[in-house]
Write an enzyme that holds these catalytic residues in place. Structure first.
Site, PDB file in Angstrom:
ATOM      1  N   HIS A  83       0.829  -1.207   0.000  1.00 32.81           N
ATOM      2  CA  HIS A  83       0.000   0.000   0.000  1.00 32.81           C
ATOM      3  C   HIS A  83       0.863   1.257   0.000  1.00 32.81           C
ATOM      4  CE1 HIS A  83       0.533   0.795   4.368  1.00 32.81           C
ATOM      5  NE2 HIS A  83       0.424  -0.520   4.532  1.00 32.81           N
ATOM      6  N   ASP A  85      -0.209   4.370   1.134  1.00 33.90           N
ATOM      7  CA  ASP A  85      -0.550   5.366   2.141  1.00 33.90           C
ATOM      8  C   ASP A  85       0.128   5.093   3.474  1.00 33.90           C
ATOM      9  OD1 ASP A  85      -2.217   3.064   2.370  1.00 33.90           O
ATOM     10  OD2 ASP A  85      -3.620   4.190   3.635  1.00 33.90           O
ATOM     11  N   GLU A 150      -5.135   1.932   2.721  1.00 33.88           N
ATOM     12  CA  GLU A 150      -5.049   0.719   3.535  1.00 33.88           C
ATOM     13  C   GLU A 150      -5.156   1.039   5.021  1.00 33.88           C
ATOM     14  OE1 GLU A 150      -3.238  -2.487   5.965  1.00 33.88           O
ATOM     15  OE2 GLU A 150      -2.583  -0.402   5.801  1.00 33.88           O
ATOM     16  N   GLU A 151      -4.707   2.234   5.413  1.00 40.21           N
ATOM     17  CA  GLU A 151      -4.608   2.574   6.825  1.00 40.21           C
ATOM     18  C   GLU A 151      -5.900   3.156   7.401  1.00 40.21           C
ATOM     19  OE1 GLU A 151      -2.309   1.609   8.548  1.00 40.21           O
ATOM     20  OE2 GLU A 151      -0.383   1.618   7.507  1.00 40.21           O
ATOM     21  N   GLU A 179       4.425  -6.193   3.745  1.00 39.07           N
ATOM     22  CA  GLU A 179       4.338  -5.567   5.059  1.00 39.07           C
ATOM     23  C   GLU A 179       5.594  -5.917   5.862  1.00 39.07           C
ATOM     24  OE1 GLU A 179       2.178  -3.604   6.509  1.00 39.07           O
ATOM     25  OE2 GLU A 179       0.231  -3.808   5.509  1.00 39.07           O
ATOM     26  N   HIS A 353       3.846   2.920  12.645  1.00 38.60           N
ATOM     27  CA  HIS A 353       2.983   3.973  13.194  1.00 38.60           C
ATOM     28  C   HIS A 353       3.615   4.703  14.376  1.00 38.60           C
ATOM     29  CE1 HIS A 353      -0.774   1.567  11.622  1.00 38.60           C
ATOM     30  NE2 HIS A 353       0.167   1.712  10.705  1.00 38.60           N
TER      31      HIS A 353
END
Length: 378
Positions: A83, A85, A150-151, A179, A353
């Site tokens: 992804h 984003d 995706e987030e 990932e 994150h």
């Protein structure tokens, strides 16, 4: 004479990336294109431009998602997905996991790249782009998938949109989602389901509490059962998936002198991929008899998919025992479509994150090398 009194917006030039650059430097270039969910257009433009310059690929764009495919007629097709984003930028002063990125040396003198998305997952996206440029004649046909949103909530997922709009472009025998996994294959993923439990009471002045019924106190049984619950570990296709069941949010009360007449608790259950969401709900309901569960969200997990020959060959190339993925990832979307899928990417998933998000340059290069060896071996 007339004058234009309208405010002028700064023109942001298109971002340019070099797919032939060192993959760690390519990661830095991608991090420096801010792409918080909902703002993926500029990075999608850059990725699309780079891919369309590769004559061995056919390229399709849907919104801010891009699919690029080889068409060599190989007997097997592999999907490499990631992804574009990121979660929002950190707000803590001095955070290094932001944009633009910065390089630092760790205590061993190794290069480490800090920035939002360094682990989740612009290192993995850089590996995809660099492989697309390098593998003009791979041993398997390859589909490269880059997607938006995706987030955020699943209804906005770019991968979900691709499956609705052009599922034929996502057909394959095996998928790898890049990932972060610390360079180890992580098979499948746990499912996730959320519930809301509500207790009702009767409001009263807190000086005369006996005139009311405290809804927060009424939630004590739920919280106690969740607190003493011991997570189950379930073996699925040779991998041990540890579950978790927790209260993740609570609300109740309207003032400091009022007995609360309502309390709500949100519960999140991460369940092994041998359960369906309905079975997961039944498990929690049996644990909390007498309380009504309101399901607010659910996503099935994915079995490891390691019994597929391509997966076995890839695990052998990586050379490390595979592990389970405890969190939910989009391997579940591929699995639901009948494509066995695993997670494999550079960086520590525990840093995703975080305000300190970073990835070692060598981890990105090692990930690229493992995939390149597997997809170019005779």
């Amino acid at each position: 004479m007339t004058y234009d009194n309208q405010p002028h917006q700064a023109v942001v030039p298109p971002a340019v990336i070099d797919p032939h650059a060192d993959v760690a430097l390519l990661t830095q270039a991608l991090i420096d294109i801010e792409s918080v969910s909902g703002n993926e257009r500029r990075i999608a433009d850059a990725v699309e431009t780079a891919l369309r310059a590769m004559d061995h690929l056919s390229v399709h764009r849907d919104g801010d998602s891009i699919v690029a495919r080889t068409g060599l007629g190989r007997s097997e097709r592999v999907i490499l997905a990631g992804h574009l984003d990121t979660v929002p930028l950190p707000t803590t002063p001095g955070s290094r996991g932001t944009v633009p990125s910065v390089w630092e040396l760790n205590d061993d003198g190794a290069e480490v790249l800090y920035g939002r998305g360094a682990t989740d997952m612009k290192g993995g996206v850089a590996v995809q782009i660099a492989l697309a440029a390098a593998l003009t004649d791979p041993n398997r046909d390859i589909t490269y998938v880059f997607y938006d949103h995706e987030e955020v909530e699943g209804s906005k997922s770019g991968l979900g949109r691709l499956y609705r709009n052009c599922p034929e472009l996502l057909e394959g025998d095996f998928a790898i989602l890049l990932e972060p996994t610390n360079g180890t294959v992580e098979g499948g993923c746990n499912g996730t389901i959320r519930f809301r439990v509500t207790t009702e009471g009767r409001a009263a002045h807190s000086a005369r509490a006996w005139m009311g019924e405290n809804a927060i106190h009424g939630m004590a049984e739920v919280l106690t059962k969740l607190a003493v619950h011991r997570p189950v570990t379930t073996s699925v296709d040779g991998l041990d998936f540890r579950e978790s069941l927790n209260a993740v949010r609570i609300s109740g009360g309207i003032a400091g002198n009022v007995i609360p007449d309502r309390c709500e608790v949100e519960i999140n259950y991460r369940f092994a991929p041998d359960r369906t969401p309905d079975e997961a709900e039944a498990y929690v309901a049996a644990l909390l008899p007498g309380f009504t569960l309101e399901r607010t969200d659910a996503a099935a997990g994915a079995r490891p998919g390691l019994n597929h020959p391509a997966a076995a060959a890839f695990v052998a190339t990586v050379g490390q025992p595979p592990k389970p993925k405890y969190g939910w990832t989009d391997v579940a979307r591929f699995s639901a479509a009948g494509v066995p899928a695993v997670n494999f990417g550079p960086g520590d998933p525990l840093l995703a994150h975080s305000d300190d998000e970073h990835v070692p340059a060598q981890a990105i290069r090692d990930c690229w090398s493992a995939l390149h060896r597997w997809l170019s071996a005779a």
